[in-house]
Design an enzyme around this catalytic site. Sequence first.
Site, PDB file in Angstrom:
ATOM      1  CB  THR A 176      -0.849  -0.044   1.283  1.00 36.38           C
ATOM      2  OG1 THR A 176      -1.804  -1.068   1.150  1.00 36.38           O
ATOM      3  CG2 THR A 176      -1.536   1.270   1.587  1.00 36.38           C
ATOM      4  N   GLY A 206     -10.536  -2.315   3.075  1.00 35.99           N
ATOM      5  CA  GLY A 206      -9.630  -2.160   4.218  1.00 35.99           C
ATOM      6  C   GLY A 206      -9.696  -0.761   4.805  1.00 35.99           C
ATOM      7  N   GLY A 230      -5.458  -4.190   7.639  1.00 35.43           N
ATOM      8  CA  GLY A 230      -6.529  -3.212   7.563  1.00 35.43           C
ATOM      9  C   GLY A 230      -7.671  -3.402   8.541  1.00 35.43           C
TER      10      GLY A 230
HETATM   11  N1  ASP Z   1      -3.969  -1.631   4.924  1.00 38.36           N
HETATM   12  C1  ASP Z   1      -4.160  -2.199   3.620  1.00 38.36           C
HETATM   13  C2  ASP Z   1      -5.488  -2.943   3.583  1.00 38.36           C
HETATM   14  O1  ASP Z   1      -5.830  -3.573   4.560  1.00 38.36           O
HETATM   15  C3  ASP Z   1      -3.087  -3.147   3.218  1.00 38.36           C
HETATM   16  C4  ASP Z   1      -1.649  -2.711   3.443  1.00 38.36           C
HETATM   17  O2  ASP Z   1      -1.386  -1.703   4.069  1.00 38.36           O
HETATM   18  O3  ASP Z   1      -0.737  -3.422   2.964  1.00 38.36           O
HETATM   19  O4  ASP Z   1      -6.154  -2.916   2.561  1.00 38.36           O
END
Ligand code: ASP
Length: 310
Positions: A176, A206, A230
């Site tokens: 991300t 997320g 997330g």
């Molecule tokens: N937080 C993001 C999600 O849950 C994923 C990530 O940060 O890698 O969609």
Amino acid sequence: MNKFSLAIHGGAGTLIKGMMTPEKEIAYKNALRNALSKAYHILENHGTAIEAVAKAVVELEDSYLFNAGKGSVFTTDGTHEMDASIMDGKDLNAGAVSLITGIKNPITLAKDVMEKSEHVFLAGEGALKFAKSLDYTLEDKTYFFDELRYQQWNEIKDTDSFQLDHSLKKDSKFGTVGAVACDQNGNIAAATSTGGMTNKRYGRVGDSPMIGAGNYANNKTCAVSCTGSGEFFIKGVVAYDVSCLMEYKGMSLSEAASEVIQKRILEIGGDGGLIAVDAKGNIAMPFNTEGMYRASRISGEKEKISIYTN
Ligand code: ASP
């Protein structure tokens, strides 16, 4: 002139150290350096924090290395569903999109939601209709195709499991993306964009597009962009929690950011990291995973680019 500053991330949880080759490390660092310097240039030339964070995230979305935009992971149906959000700390203006496909730069669409609609959060088909009304062109699936992402998906696509990039303990790609900035007028902003989790289904969303969970900005306290598991970042309302600790408990930026990442998110079973700035240009970048792709620069100082804890 106020101190101005910028921080970006390309995801918490990285290739485990032994699997990172020198070539890959250079590629990641170059991609981070490119995004950082383009956005820093905007701040240097009196641009706004919002412009800077949007630019940084567009650059990261255009890289196949990170799980956002071009490099987004596959859903269980073999598609890409992307989420993004942006927030202006000056007036609490915010825009977010979720479950969108075919859009090259989800963060630009989130910014358009903020600036050109009366709403904050548009999802799925509706968000795409809004994009079409603004003459966005849709990319076809080949634009988002990446061999390594495809392999990741192939390994689990016939199972019920879904995977966060950063929970993989093997050679893989992560990330991300996000940016936070403080401009020369002391205004701050945050932007976050993601492809979510490999093999996700049921319209899973997320924390990244959720204002207060994965992204938040308020000139009174801080601008925050998160990365990590997330579901836990939503339950912990992590980005807003950092702001609350500053506002209600009088903590400094770094105290509040560390409290949330090194204590509170771990206590509820989550892992990951965040980047944050305050309106004085201070930066905090805590994480509780093995690494976090990150880069930052404060006016008058040199850029810093790191992946692991050192
Ligand atoms: N937080 C993001 C999600 O849950 C994923 C990530 O940060 O890698 O969609």
